[in-house]
Motif scaffolding. Sequence first.
Motif, PDB file in Angstrom:
ATOM      1  N   ARG A 100      12.411  16.218  71.618  1.00  0.00           N
ATOM      2  CA  ARG A 100      13.597  15.362  71.648  1.00  0.00           C
ATOM      3  C   ARG A 100      13.348  14.083  70.859  1.00  0.00           C
ATOM      4  O   ARG A 100      14.267  13.535  70.244  1.00  0.00           O
ATOM      5  CB  ARG A 100      13.982  15.032  73.088  1.00  0.00           C
ATOM      6  N   LEU A 103      13.464  15.019  67.069  1.00  0.00           N
ATOM      7  CA  LEU A 103      14.801  15.342  66.580  1.00  0.00           C
ATOM      8  C   LEU A 103      15.821  14.229  66.821  1.00  0.00           C
ATOM      9  O   LEU A 103      16.977  14.350  66.430  1.00  0.00           O
ATOM     10  CB  LEU A 103      15.307  16.632  67.247  1.00  0.00           C
ATOM     11  N   ALA A 104      15.370  13.162  67.468  1.00  0.00           N
ATOM     12  CA  ALA A 104      16.303  12.106  67.867  1.00  0.00           C
ATOM     13  C   ALA A 104      16.924  11.415  66.656  1.00  0.00           C
ATOM     14  O   ALA A 104      16.228  11.029  65.715  1.00  0.00           O
ATOM     15  CB  ALA A 104      15.592  11.075  68.735  1.00  0.00           C
ATOM     16  N   ARG A 105      18.227  11.278  66.674  1.00  0.00           N
ATOM     17  CA  ARG A 105      18.934  10.513  65.667  1.00  0.00           C
ATOM     18  C   ARG A 105      18.876   9.029  66.027  1.00  0.00           C
ATOM     19  O   ARG A 105      18.603   8.680  67.178  1.00  0.00           O
ATOM     20  CB  ARG A 105      20.400  10.965  65.585  1.00  0.00           C
ATOM     21  N   PRO A 106      19.092   8.140  65.064  1.00  0.00           N
ATOM     22  CA  PRO A 106      19.104   6.705  65.379  1.00  0.00           C
ATOM     23  C   PRO A 106      20.039   6.410  66.550  1.00  0.00           C
ATOM     24  O   PRO A 106      21.187   6.859  66.572  1.00  0.00           O
ATOM     25  CB  PRO A 106      19.610   6.069  64.076  1.00  0.00           C
ATOM     26  N   THR A 108      19.581   7.421  69.680  1.00  0.00           N
ATOM     27  CA  THR A 108      19.401   8.322  70.821  1.00  0.00           C
ATOM     28  C   THR A 108      18.082   8.107  71.547  1.00  0.00           C
ATOM     29  O   THR A 108      17.894   8.613  72.653  1.00  0.00           O
ATOM     30  CB  THR A 108      19.520   9.795  70.377  1.00  0.00           C
ATOM     31  N   HIS A 109      17.158   7.353  70.934  1.00  0.00           N
ATOM     32  CA  HIS A 109      15.925   7.020  71.656  1.00  0.00           C
ATOM     33  C   HIS A 109      16.253   6.205  72.911  1.00  0.00           C
ATOM     34  O   HIS A 109      15.594   6.351  73.940  1.00  0.00           O
ATOM     35  CB  HIS A 109      14.980   6.211  70.761  1.00  0.00           C
ATOM     36  N   GLY A 139      12.292   5.206  65.270  1.00  0.00           N
ATOM     37  CA  GLY A 139      12.380   4.967  63.838  1.00  0.00           C
ATOM     38  C   GLY A 139      11.155   4.283  63.266  1.00  0.00           C
ATOM     39  O   GLY A 139      10.122   4.129  63.923  1.00  0.00           O
ATOM     40  N   ARG A 146      16.361  -0.605  61.375  1.00  0.00           N
ATOM     41  CA  ARG A 146      16.036   0.365  62.415  1.00  0.00           C
ATOM     42  C   ARG A 146      15.435  -0.330  63.636  1.00  0.00           C
ATOM     43  O   ARG A 146      15.792  -0.027  64.782  1.00  0.00           O
ATOM     44  CB  ARG A 146      15.046   1.411  61.874  1.00  0.00           C
TER      45      ARG A 146
END
Length: 283
Positions: A100, A103-106, A108-109, A139, A146
Motif C-alpha cells: 500500500r 502504490l500510494a498516490r500523493p 494517500t499516505h 514521497g 511533496r
Amino acid sequence: MPSDGTPILDPLPPVLSHSTLNLLAGASGVGKTALIAWMAKHFLEGLPIFGYQPSAVPAVGYIGADRPWTGDSQRWFAKVGHDDLPHYSLVEDGDFRTKRFYLARPGTHADIFAEHVDKLSLPPGSLLFVDPIALYIGGDMNNYVRSAMGCLDLQRVIRARELCVIGVDHSSKQKGDAGDRYTRLQERISGSMAKLGYTSTQMYLAGPTEVENSNGCHTFLWNPHHAPQQTFTLRQNPLTGLFESESDVQHQEVRPQADSPLTPAQQALLVLIPQFPRTISTA
C-alpha cells in the motif's frame, strides 16, 4: 473538544500545542527512542520538562513503523515504568499489506496514517509519538511540494482528532569538518526545508561528538513557531541509556537503576556519567 465540553490544554505551553504536528530529529543511534521514553514519563507523571510544567494529558501513545514493539521499543518504555501505553507496531502487524505504501498516490499516505492512529483510540488532547514520521509524509523528502503537502495532509488528520503529534525524523548526513555543517541544529533535519515550515515545533537531539561537547553531554534544541528557540543539556546514564536533565536533578528525581546488582565494572561506569555545565543556553 471532548464530549463533556472540557477545553483541550496544550501539552507543554508554549512549546507544544494541541492539534499540531511537530518534529524530533537526530542522527541514527543518538538516543531518540530513549528521549521519547523520558518525555513520555514526564508527561504521564506531570514532571517538569526542562523547567516547563506540562499539562495533564489524557493519554500518551506510540506508533513504531520501523521496529517491533516487543523486545525493542518496549524496553525503553519499560525502563521508565510506562510500557503499558497504547501502541502500534507496523512491523508486527501481519495483516497490513506493505505494498500500500509502494502504490500510494500523493495524499494517500495520510489515509494510512489515520488508520494506524485510530487503532490506538486516543482521546482528544492526547500526545502521540510516531517513529518515523517520514513514511506517513510520503514521497520524495527532498521535494518541497511533496513534503509540504504531505505534512499538510497529516495536519488535517491530527486536527480532526485533536492530538499533539511528535514525529521522529532523521538528520541529514553531516560532514566531518564542523565548519562545513549547518550551524542551526534544526536545519540538520533531513529532507526539504518544507518540514520546518509545515510543522509547529522542531526539536533536535545531538550527541556529544556532533556538537563537540567536551563534557560528554547531549544537546537538545526546540524551535517553536510562537516561542523563543532554546537549547538544553541532557546527560545519559551509561548503565541504562536513559536521559536526565538538569531540572530532573533539581527536582530530586531518583536516577534509574540497573535491572540487577552492579558489577565492579558497572560501578566504574557510574563515574563516567557526564556532569552538567553551569548554565543552560538560550538562543
